[in-house]
Design an enzyme around this catalytic site. Structure first.
Site, PDB file in Angstrom:
ATOM      1  N   SER A  23      43.530 -12.297   5.404  1.00 16.60           N
ATOM      2  CA  SER A  23      41.799 -12.175   5.591  1.00 16.60           C
ATOM      3  C   SER A  23      41.073 -13.344   6.971  1.00 16.60           C
ATOM      4  O   SER A  23      40.018 -12.405   6.952  1.00 16.60           O
ATOM      5  CB  SER A  23      40.805 -11.915   4.708  1.00 16.60           C
ATOM      6  OG  SER A  23      41.136 -10.621   3.265  1.00 16.60           O
ATOM      7  N   LYS A  82      30.618 -16.577   6.072  1.00 17.23           N
ATOM      8  CA  LYS A  82      31.050 -15.744   5.609  1.00 17.23           C
ATOM      9  C   LYS A  82      30.493 -14.898   4.292  1.00 17.23           C
ATOM     10  O   LYS A  82      29.754 -15.939   3.802  1.00 17.23           O
ATOM     11  CB  LYS A  82      32.717 -15.285   4.911  1.00 17.23           C
ATOM     12  CG  LYS A  82      33.068 -13.621   4.621  1.00 17.23           C
ATOM     13  CD  LYS A  82      34.861 -14.181   4.526  1.00 17.23           C
ATOM     14  CE  LYS A  82      35.289 -12.818   4.045  1.00 17.23           C
ATOM     15  NZ  LYS A  82      36.475 -13.007   3.921  1.00 17.23           N
ATOM     16  N   SER A 128      39.392  -9.290   5.400  1.00 16.18           N
ATOM     17  CA  SER A 128      38.343  -8.817   4.992  1.00 16.18           C
ATOM     18  C   SER A 128      36.787  -9.760   6.049  1.00 16.18           C
ATOM     19  O   SER A 128      36.258  -9.153   5.583  1.00 16.18           O
ATOM     20  CB  SER A 128      38.456  -9.301   3.196  1.00 16.18           C
ATOM     21  OG  SER A 128      38.465 -10.546   3.340  1.00 16.18           O
TER      22      SER A 128
END
Ligand code: GLN
Length: 483
Positions: free
Chosen positions: A175, A76, A151
């Site tokens: 998330s 990420k 997210s």
């Protein structure tokens, strides 16, 4: 080749069926062919990937082994990667190359994992849809008109579309678990303090926790093994031994006490999801689990408390982005205040600005007691509810989300509508507990997740329950059409 799980890749590499370099080339080609539909990557790191793959092959040729040695993954884009853009999904950090690797990045690299790239995400990890990224929205491979969740939507979409077997992610209020549910993956948010936050760009420091997204619990165990552990660079890292997560996957579920909170089945839950959750309960009963109704009476207060605490911490954490030290700087500032205002006004998107304003307001002298302090008291009540529940049961089970993935843009005009979708996930962050989401079926062709929560440091238990469930169900093996 792209259908293989991490566990299968490890076996294939050990049996010399293919090399890490071959596999890496196949996946990089697949990403360049298919990712334009999804937008799941912000940066690709082809040269680094091939170099790491060759190094892993050389280590294997020298007799080394390990489940992650030569395994392709992605990070990420809020995990700092030395010399590589680490954008956090924001224009603010579009030009930021991290000067060092996050502990998670360094640990996985040391275990021999191969980094294919950095995945798209909501700006500064704020969101539940992956629509707030400066690099554009991510699409859900199960239906390109729908969101993948956020997210960590880039990591989720990429793994679900079989662009790679696993990726890192972070969970401040859901998330990891929510995008796992929306894309038919298994995602694990560890206990707060289990995985180092050093080099993980902060959203809300007391809630943020890194963890894996993969297709199976078995693969999450492999990833967590590489990520977890004490780190003296993170003052909230906990010095607890890391168990062998793969070793406990096959423990029996006989007599396992599963608590199902009655508050979870309220009017806000899609009845079709409720039915799939009941099916997963029956499945676990067949494996020997005992079901007990429990209560989490303060759950109704969790969303308002979270949406005070998280923005408050964010407003403080994001004050470092001032146009002076990191990231975006406006053109020709007239003076220091103009530099701050325009750099931040240009660098941050609307959702980030909204949260900074809410957070700064809640922390301001006149309102601190009324909002921030009250929210912290609710946080304690939420934690106490869990402590009481875990006196009676080993695991808590329920839906991960009240609804399946919504259409792109559907909640753009009403941020609170999106906040309400976090109702089942944020309590684990407020309490610091570990949680896992795993595939439990489909509604209108869109995946649905079931969430498991456990007491502190019981990640092994969560993975064990999920693995046993996955040995007896096939939801997690379904592949989105076109991928
Ligand atoms: N949806 C939640 C938020 O927007 C959680 C995000 C996250 O876990 N990073 O704050």
């Amino acid at each position: 080749m792209h259908q293989m799980t991490l566990a299968e890749i490890a076996r294939g590499l050990a049996d010399k069926k293919f090399s890490s370099e071959e596999l890496t080339k196949v996946l990089l080609a697949r990403i360049s062919q298919l990712d334009p539909q999804l937008n799941s990557f912000i940066s690709l790191t082809e040269a680094l990937a091939l170099e790491q793959a060759k190094a892993a092959d050389a280590r294997r040729a020298n007799g080394e082994s390990g489940a992650l040695l030569g395994a392709p993954i992605a990070h990420k884009d809020l995990f700092c990667t030395q010399g590589i853009r680490t954008s956090c999904g924001s224009k603010m950090l579009d030009n930021f190359k991290a000067p060092y690797d996050a502990t998670v990045v360094a640990k996985l690299a040391a275990a021999g994992a191969v980094t294919l790239g950095k995945t798209n995400m909501d700006e500064f990890a704020m969101g539940s849809a992956n629509e707030s990224s400066w690099y554009g929205a991510v699409k859900n491979p199960w239906n390109l008109e729908h969101v993948p969740g956020g997210s960590s939507g880039g990591s989720a979409a990429a793994v679900a579309a079989r662009l790679l077997p696993a990726a890192t992610a972070t969970d401040t209020g859901g998330s990891i678990r929510q995008p796992a549910a929306f894309t038919n993956l298994t995602g694990l948010k560890p206990t707060y303090g289990r995985v180092s936050r050093w080099g993980m760009i902060a959203y809300a420091s007391s809630l943020d926790q890194g963890g894996p997204l993969a297709r199976t619990a078995e693969d999450c165990a492999i990833m967590l093994q590489g990520m977890a552990g004490f780190d003296q660079n993170d003052s909230t890292s906990i010095d607890e031994p890391v168990p062998d997560y793969s070793a406990s996957l096959n423990e029996s579920l006989k007599g396992l006490r599963i608590g199902v909170p009655k508050e979870y089945f309220s009017a806000g839950l899609d009845p079709r999801i409720a039915e799939l959750i009941q099916n997963s309960i029956k499945e676990l009963q067949k494996l020997g689990a005992v079901i007990k109704e429990i209560s989490l009476p303060n759950m109704q207060h969790a969303i308002p408390a979270y949406y005070v605490i998280a923005p408050a911490e964010a407003s403080s954490n994001l004050s470092r982005f001032d146009g002076v030290r990191f990231g975006h700087r406006c053109e020709n500032p007239e003076n220091l205040i103009d530099l701050y205002k325009r750099s931040r006004g240009e660098g941050f998107g609307p959702e980030v600005q909204r949260r900074i304003m809410v957070g700064a307001y809640a922390l301001s002298a006149g309102y601190y007691d009324a909002y921030y302090l009250k929210a912290q008291k609710i946080r304690r009540l939420v934690k106490n509810d869990f402590m009481a529940a875990f006196n009676e049961v080993d695991i808590i089970l329920g839906p991960t989300t009240p609804n399946p993935a919504w259409k792109l843009g559907a909640k753009n005009s009403d941020p609170v509508a999106a906040y309400l979708e976090d109702v089942y996930t944020i309590t684990a962050n407020l309490a610091g507990l570990p949680g896992l989401s795993m595939p439990a079926g489909f509604v209108d062709g869109l995946p649905v997740g079931v969430q498991l929560l456990a007491p502190y440091f019981q990640e092994g238990r969560l993975l064990n329950v999920a693995h046993q469930y996955q040995l007896n169900t096939d939801w997690h093996t379904r592949t989105p059409t076109g991928f």
